[in-house]
Design a protein around this motif. Structure first.
Motif, PDB file in Angstrom:
ATOM      1  N   THR A  88      22.714  23.382  32.746  1.00 56.48           N
ATOM      2  CA  THR A  88      21.379  23.821  33.702  1.00 56.48           C
ATOM      3  C   THR A  88      21.868  25.286  34.351  1.00 56.48           C
ATOM      4  N   PHE A  89      20.812  26.051  34.264  1.00 54.40           N
ATOM      5  CA  PHE A  89      20.963  27.246  35.281  1.00 54.40           C
ATOM      6  C   PHE A  89      20.144  27.343  36.563  1.00 54.40           C
ATOM      7  N   THR A  90      20.646  27.880  37.405  1.00 57.24           N
ATOM      8  CA  THR A  90      19.760  27.892  38.631  1.00 57.24           C
ATOM      9  C   THR A  90      20.025  29.317  39.276  1.00 57.24           C
ATOM     10  N   SER A  91      18.877  30.002  39.674  1.00 55.67           N
ATOM     11  CA  SER A  91      18.896  31.104  40.328  1.00 55.67           C
ATOM     12  C   SER A  91      19.010  30.979  41.759  1.00 55.67           C
ATOM     13  N   ARG A  92      19.952  31.273  42.470  1.00 59.68           N
ATOM     14  CA  ARG A  92      20.011  31.150  43.833  1.00 59.68           C
ATOM     15  C   ARG A  92      19.166  31.682  44.697  1.00 59.68           C
ATOM     16  N   ALA A  93      18.524  32.565  44.340  1.00 57.36           N
ATOM     17  CA  ALA A  93      17.648  33.695  44.955  1.00 57.36           C
ATOM     18  C   ALA A  93      16.302  32.704  45.087  1.00 57.36           C
ATOM     19  N   ASP A  94      15.851  31.999  44.220  1.00 55.11           N
ATOM     20  CA  ASP A  94      14.540  31.540  44.390  1.00 55.11           C
ATOM     21  C   ASP A  94      14.436  30.003  44.021  1.00 55.11           C
ATOM     22  N   GLY A  95      15.777  29.358  43.500  1.00 54.89           N
ATOM     23  CA  GLY A  95      15.834  28.203  43.148  1.00 54.89           C
ATOM     24  C   GLY A  95      15.331  27.732  41.928  1.00 54.89           C
ATOM     25  N   LYS A  96      14.662  28.782  41.101  1.00 56.30           N
ATOM     26  CA  LYS A  96      14.349  28.273  39.765  1.00 56.30           C
ATOM     27  C   LYS A  96      15.429  27.641  38.869  1.00 56.30           C
ATOM     28  N   THR A  97      15.306  26.598  38.317  1.00 56.91           N
ATOM     29  CA  THR A  97      16.245  25.957  37.512  1.00 56.91           C
ATOM     30  C   THR A  97      15.592  25.325  36.120  1.00 56.91           C
ATOM     31  N   ILE A  98      16.407  25.531  35.163  1.00 54.87           N
ATOM     32  CA  ILE A  98      16.081  25.016  33.890  1.00 54.87           C
ATOM     33  C   ILE A  98      17.322  24.174  33.307  1.00 54.87           C
ATOM     34  N   GLU A 151      13.222  26.450  20.464  1.00 51.86           N
ATOM     35  CA  GLU A 151      12.795  24.862  20.500  1.00 51.86           C
ATOM     36  C   GLU A 151      13.416  24.145  19.481  1.00 51.86           C
ATOM     37  N   ASN A 152      13.870  24.669  18.176  1.00 53.84           N
ATOM     38  CA  ASN A 152      14.487  23.740  17.507  1.00 53.84           C
ATOM     39  C   ASN A 152      15.891  23.594  17.594  1.00 53.84           C
ATOM     40  N   LEU A 153      16.432  24.170  18.751  1.00 56.37           N
ATOM     41  CA  LEU A 153      17.806  23.875  19.300  1.00 56.37           C
ATOM     42  C   LEU A 153      17.847  23.137  20.375  1.00 56.37           C
ATOM     43  N   TYR A 154      16.944  23.194  21.388  1.00 57.36           N
ATOM     44  CA  TYR A 154      17.186  22.657  22.720  1.00 57.36           C
ATOM     45  C   TYR A 154      15.985  22.079  23.418  1.00 57.36           C
ATOM     46  N   GLU A 155      16.146  20.983  23.974  1.00 58.79           N
ATOM     47  CA  GLU A 155      15.093  20.380  24.938  1.00 58.79           C
ATOM     48  C   GLU A 155      15.092  20.952  26.190  1.00 58.79           C
ATOM     49  N   PHE A 156      13.851  21.259  26.895  1.00 60.16           N
ATOM     50  CA  PHE A 156      14.057  21.819  28.188  1.00 60.16           C
ATOM     51  C   PHE A 156      13.338  20.848  29.354  1.00 60.16           C
ATOM     52  N   THR A 157      13.914  20.876  30.423  1.00 56.36           N
ATOM     53  CA  THR A 157      13.433  20.365  31.573  1.00 56.36           C
ATOM     54  C   THR A 157      13.626  21.288  32.969  1.00 56.36           C
ATOM     55  N   GLU A 158      12.977  20.835  33.913  1.00 50.31           N
ATOM     56  CA  GLU A 158      12.961  21.956  35.027  1.00 50.31           C
ATOM     57  C   GLU A 158      13.420  21.027  36.223  1.00 50.31           C
ATOM     58  N   PRO A 159      14.491  20.588  36.544  1.00 41.57           N
ATOM     59  CA  PRO A 159      14.948  19.534  37.309  1.00 41.57           C
ATOM     60  C   PRO A 159      14.981  20.406  38.789  1.00 41.57           C
ATOM     61  N   PRO A 160      15.132  19.400  40.219  1.00 40.39           N
ATOM     62  CA  PRO A 160      15.309  20.207  41.232  1.00 40.39           C
ATOM     63  C   PRO A 160      16.729  20.841  41.130  1.00 40.39           C
ATOM     64  N   ALA A 161      16.871  21.914  41.808  1.00 41.73           N
ATOM     65  CA  ALA A 161      18.123  23.102  41.922  1.00 41.73           C
ATOM     66  C   ALA A 161      19.102  21.979  42.606  1.00 41.73           C
ATOM     67  N   LEU A 162      20.288  22.238  41.905  1.00 45.19           N
ATOM     68  CA  LEU A 162      21.519  21.547  42.302  1.00 45.19           C
ATOM     69  C   LEU A 162      22.637  22.350  42.245  1.00 45.19           C
ATOM     70  N   LEU A 163      22.948  23.237  43.062  1.00 43.69           N
ATOM     71  CA  LEU A 163      23.891  24.491  43.042  1.00 43.69           C
ATOM     72  C   LEU A 163      25.157  24.125  43.101  1.00 43.69           C
ATOM     73  N   PRO A 164      26.410  24.658  42.412  1.00 41.71           N
ATOM     74  CA  PRO A 164      27.783  24.452  42.527  1.00 41.71           C
ATOM     75  C   PRO A 164      27.986  25.105  44.007  1.00 41.71           C
TER      76      PRO A 164
END
Length: 215
Positions: A88-98, A151-164
């Motif tokens: 899961t990757f999240t931008s702390r600047a705008d909260g965008k998460t994938i 798309e052959n390697l990964y499935e994608f979702t956009e969950p709510p941001a959960l920051l370390p």
């Protein structure tokens, strides 16, 4: 849908290989995970902070550290010990998460020869010729992964941001069993004693953290 604009170069692949020590399918999956992170949330820098949560401790994480720039020491990398090839990757600047999870078919089926050599590796019965052939197959499979559509390697979702958590300077206390210093937010209360995690585990008693420290 993730755009297919290439962002990973051979130079970046070699950076990951130099850090990890060799090219293998696991590292290749991490390189492709990093590709998604760079495209969707950017690279972690002093000016632009990105957080990564990795649900495995496999080879892929090395590529993510090198290419995305997330690290444990800066509090931008969290290991969740779930045994899943999920990131899961999240931008702390705008909260965008994938969040991405590897597909069972990622990289295609392993050949029978490859499987036999894997077993020999586990049993430590490889000959020098076996090792050479094994790494030829590892490299070939890694290159397939590096060339696959995402798309052959990964499935994608956009969950709510959960920051370390952001790293700070933790307060320390002394474990009353072994005498070693331990961060207060990691210590356990067992009976009337403050113990480090290993000593709390050895006590055989129920324990609870002396201080709750959320992500």
């Amino acid at each position: 849908m993730v755009r297919e604009t290439p962002v990973i170069t051979e130079e970046m692949v070699q950076q990951a290989v130099a850090f990890h020590g060799h090219l293998c399918p696991g590292l290749a999956m991490g390189i492709r995970a990093a590709e998604i992170a760079l495209r969707e949330v950017g690279r972690c820098t002093e000016e632009w902070e990105v957080a990564a949560q990795v649900e495995t401790d496999m080879c892929a994480v090395d590529a993510i550290q090198v290419l995305v720039g997330t690290t444990f020491g800066r509090g931008t990398l969290m290991h969740l010990d779930y045994g899943k090839n999920a990131y899961t990757f999240t931008s702390r600047a705008d909260g965008k998460t994938i969040r991405i999870v590897s597909k069972p078919t990622a990289g295609g089926p392993m050949s029978e020869e490859h499987q036999v050599l894997w077993q020999k590796m586990r049993e430590r019965t490889m000959t020098p010729e076996d090792k050479k052939r094994f790494w030829e197959l590892q490299n070939a499979r890694a290159r397939v992964i590096l060339g696959e559509p995402l798309e052959n390697l990964y499935e994608f979702t956009e969950p709510p941001a959960l920051l370390p958590r952001r790293n700070g300077s933790p307060l320390y206390t002394r474990c009353e069993a072994c005498g070693e210093m331990v961060a207060q937010n990691k210590a356990r209360s067992v009976g009337n004693k403050t113990l480090c995690v290993p000593c709390a585990g050895k006590s055989g008693q129920n324990s609870s953290r002396t201080n709750s420290n959320p992500l």
